[in-house]
Motif scaffolding. Structure first.
Motif, PDB file in Angstrom:
ATOM      1  N   ALA A   1      39.238  39.419  44.557  1.00  0.00           N
ATOM      2  CA  ALA A   1      40.469  40.111  43.920  1.00  0.00           C
ATOM      3  C   ALA A   1      41.095  39.654  43.033  1.00  0.00           C
ATOM      4  O   ALA A   1      41.786  40.434  42.283  1.00  0.00           O
ATOM      5  CB  ALA A   1      41.230  40.137  45.309  1.00  0.00           C
ATOM      6  N   GLU A   2      40.881  38.410  42.723  1.00  0.00           N
ATOM      7  CA  GLU A   2      41.617  37.743  41.494  1.00  0.00           C
ATOM      8  C   GLU A   2      40.723  37.577  40.251  1.00  0.00           C
ATOM      9  O   GLU A   2      41.382  36.942  39.208  1.00  0.00           O
ATOM     10  CB  GLU A   2      42.191  36.228  41.998  1.00  0.00           C
ATOM     11  CG  GLU A   2      43.090  36.300  43.029  1.00  0.00           C
ATOM     12  CD  GLU A   2      43.539  34.880  43.499  1.00  0.00           C
ATOM     13  OE1 GLU A   2      43.180  33.913  42.711  1.00  0.00           O
ATOM     14  OE2 GLU A   2      44.087  34.926  44.546  1.00  0.00           O
ATOM     15  N   ARG A   3      39.602  37.971  40.308  1.00  0.00           N
ATOM     16  CA  ARG A   3      38.942  37.817  39.135  1.00  0.00           C
ATOM     17  C   ARG A   3      38.882  38.863  37.948  1.00  0.00           C
ATOM     18  O   ARG A   3      39.306  39.898  38.276  1.00  0.00           O
ATOM     19  CB  ARG A   3      37.254  38.116  39.649  1.00  0.00           C
ATOM     20  CG  ARG A   3      36.829  36.856  40.707  1.00  0.00           C
ATOM     21  CD  ARG A   3      35.204  36.933  40.902  1.00  0.00           C
ATOM     22  NE  ARG A   3      34.979  36.176  41.962  1.00  0.00           N
ATOM     23  CZ  ARG A   3      33.850  36.225  42.639  1.00  0.00           C
ATOM     24  NH1 ARG A   3      32.856  37.133  42.410  1.00  0.00           N
ATOM     25  NH2 ARG A   3      33.669  35.313  43.917  1.00  0.00           N
ATOM     26  N   VAL A   4      38.940  38.179  36.903  1.00  0.00           N
ATOM     27  CA  VAL A   4      39.404  39.303  35.792  1.00  0.00           C
ATOM     28  C   VAL A   4      37.491  39.448  34.975  1.00  0.00           C
ATOM     29  O   VAL A   4      37.006  38.570  35.075  1.00  0.00           O
ATOM     30  CB  VAL A   4      40.085  38.613  34.654  1.00  0.00           C
ATOM     31  CG1 VAL A   4      40.163  39.350  33.543  1.00  0.00           C
ATOM     32  CG2 VAL A   4      41.546  38.328  35.322  1.00  0.00           C
ATOM     33  N   GLU A   5      37.718  40.686  34.447  1.00  0.00           N
ATOM     34  CA  GLU A   5      36.332  40.828  33.457  1.00  0.00           C
ATOM     35  C   GLU A   5      36.200  39.724  32.689  1.00  0.00           C
ATOM     36  O   GLU A   5      36.877  39.507  31.878  1.00  0.00           O
ATOM     37  CB  GLU A   5      36.370  42.173  32.805  1.00  0.00           C
ATOM     38  CG  GLU A   5      35.134  42.899  32.605  1.00  0.00           C
ATOM     39  CD  GLU A   5      34.705  42.189  31.198  1.00  0.00           C
ATOM     40  OE1 GLU A   5      33.200  42.010  31.105  1.00  0.00           O
ATOM     41  OE2 GLU A   5      35.332  42.149  30.369  1.00  0.00           O
ATOM     42  N   ILE A   6      34.961  39.202  32.697  1.00  0.00           N
ATOM     43  CA  ILE A   6      34.924  37.852  31.899  1.00  0.00           C
ATOM     44  C   ILE A   6      34.931  38.066  30.454  1.00  0.00           C
ATOM     45  O   ILE A   6      35.472  37.332  29.794  1.00  0.00           O
ATOM     46  CB  ILE A   6      33.455  37.219  32.239  1.00  0.00           C
ATOM     47  CG1 ILE A   6      33.373  36.705  33.706  1.00  0.00           C
ATOM     48  CG2 ILE A   6      32.916  35.875  31.332  1.00  0.00           C
ATOM     49  CD1 ILE A   6      32.053  36.305  34.168  1.00  0.00           C
ATOM     50  N   THR A   7      34.445  39.040  29.907  1.00  0.00           N
ATOM     51  CA  THR A   7      34.449  39.287  28.553  1.00  0.00           C
ATOM     52  C   THR A   7      35.910  39.361  28.058  1.00  0.00           C
ATOM     53  O   THR A   7      36.277  39.139  26.806  1.00  0.00           O
ATOM     54  CB  THR A   7      33.628  40.497  27.945  1.00  0.00           C
ATOM     55  OG1 THR A   7      32.114  40.336  28.281  1.00  0.00           O
ATOM     56  CG2 THR A   7      33.818  40.613  26.218  1.00  0.00           C
ATOM     57  N   SER A   8      36.723  39.848  28.784  1.00  0.00           N
ATOM     58  CA  SER A   8      38.205  40.451  28.498  1.00  0.00           C
ATOM     59  C   SER A   8      39.000  38.928  28.854  1.00  0.00           C
ATOM     60  O   SER A   8      39.643  38.685  27.805  1.00  0.00           O
ATOM     61  CB  SER A   8      38.806  41.071  29.576  1.00  0.00           C
ATOM     62  OG  SER A   8      38.084  42.358  29.398  1.00  0.00           O
ATOM     63  N   ALA A   9      38.414  38.162  29.580  1.00  0.00           N
ATOM     64  CA  ALA A   9      39.053  36.800  29.805  1.00  0.00           C
ATOM     65  C   ALA A   9      38.762  35.824  28.665  1.00  0.00           C
ATOM     66  O   ALA A   9      39.712  35.278  27.977  1.00  0.00           O
ATOM     67  CB  ALA A   9      38.521  36.289  31.100  1.00  0.00           C
ATOM     68  N   LEU A  10      37.541  35.864  28.112  1.00  0.00           N
ATOM     69  CA  LEU A  10      36.962  34.922  26.916  1.00  0.00           C
ATOM     70  C   LEU A  10      37.577  35.482  25.745  1.00  0.00           C
ATOM     71  O   LEU A  10      37.997  34.636  24.827  1.00  0.00           O
ATOM     72  CB  LEU A  10      35.478  35.095  26.747  1.00  0.00           C
ATOM     73  CG  LEU A  10      34.785  34.413  25.705  1.00  0.00           C
ATOM     74  CD1 LEU A  10      35.121  32.967  25.829  1.00  0.00           C
ATOM     75  CD2 LEU A  10      33.257  34.576  25.621  1.00  0.00           C
TER      76      LEU A  10
END
Length: 205
Positions: A151-160
């Protein structure tokens, strides 16, 4: 020891060494092919048999520097368990890269620019080096998020994208005139950004 006539690999290395020295000392504006040739101990005409333009030489130098950056950060990216500490490491290692190369061409934006430009061995080499840096950071984020609640994960490309934009912004702040407009040193600013961002992105040790 002078490079022997006919040793193209060593001559090419002389050119890259001379070009890197000019960039580090005086910046991109000083990267003039005639001056690089003089520093490499060759004629101005000879340098163009190795690099057809100043831009091609810069691309090759930038690619080499990104490979060095990748080699430094890769072990930590693959094993670090403290996201904030990793952010500080990557940002600090990139600071010098940005000071000399990134102010002219950011590695995130250059991928789109190169994709739209006419391809060459030099631009492809630079694009490949940029992809390696971004790929190892992507892998690191993927590994760290796998240990967090879904539930706390962010889309990786957006985070990067956010993390890299912050690293670039910090580097720009501390390599230009604006560094004199605040009282924070690099360590404090990088640590604050790291703590704030990694918590906001749901990344915890």
């Amino acid at each position: 020891m002078a490079t022997k006539w006919g040793d193209r690999d060593a001559r090419r290395r002389d050119i890259l060494t001379a070009g890197a020295a000019l960039l580090a000392d005086k910046g991109y504006a000083a990267l003039q092919m005639r001056d690089v040739a003089k520093g490499a101990g060759i004629s101005p005409g000879t340098i163009y048999t190795y690099f057809p333009t100043k831009e091609a030489l810069f691309a090759e130098l930038y690619a080499e520097r990104l490979h060095l950056l990748h080699n430094v950060i890769e072990p930590e990216c693959l094993s670090a368990d403290d996201p904030a500490a990793l952010f500080v490491l990557v940002a600090t290692e990139y600071l010098d890269v940005y000071r000399i190369y990134g102010r002219e061409l950011n590695i995130w934006s250059l991928l789109a620019d190169i994709g739209a430009a006419e391809s060459s061995a030099h631009t492809e080499s630079l694009a490949s080096a940029a992809r390696k840096v971004l790929a190892v950071l992507h892998t690191s984020l993927d590994r760290m998020y796998s240990a967090q609640p879904e539930a706390e994960r962010v889309e990786i490309t957006s985070a990067l994208t956010l993390l890299w934009a912050t690293i670039t912004g910090l580097s720009d702040q501390f390599t230009g005139a604006r560094q004199h407009l605040h009282t924070h040193d690099w360590d404090a600013a990088a640590q604050f950004a790291a703590t704030t961002l990694t918590r906001g992105l749901g990344l915890r040790p």
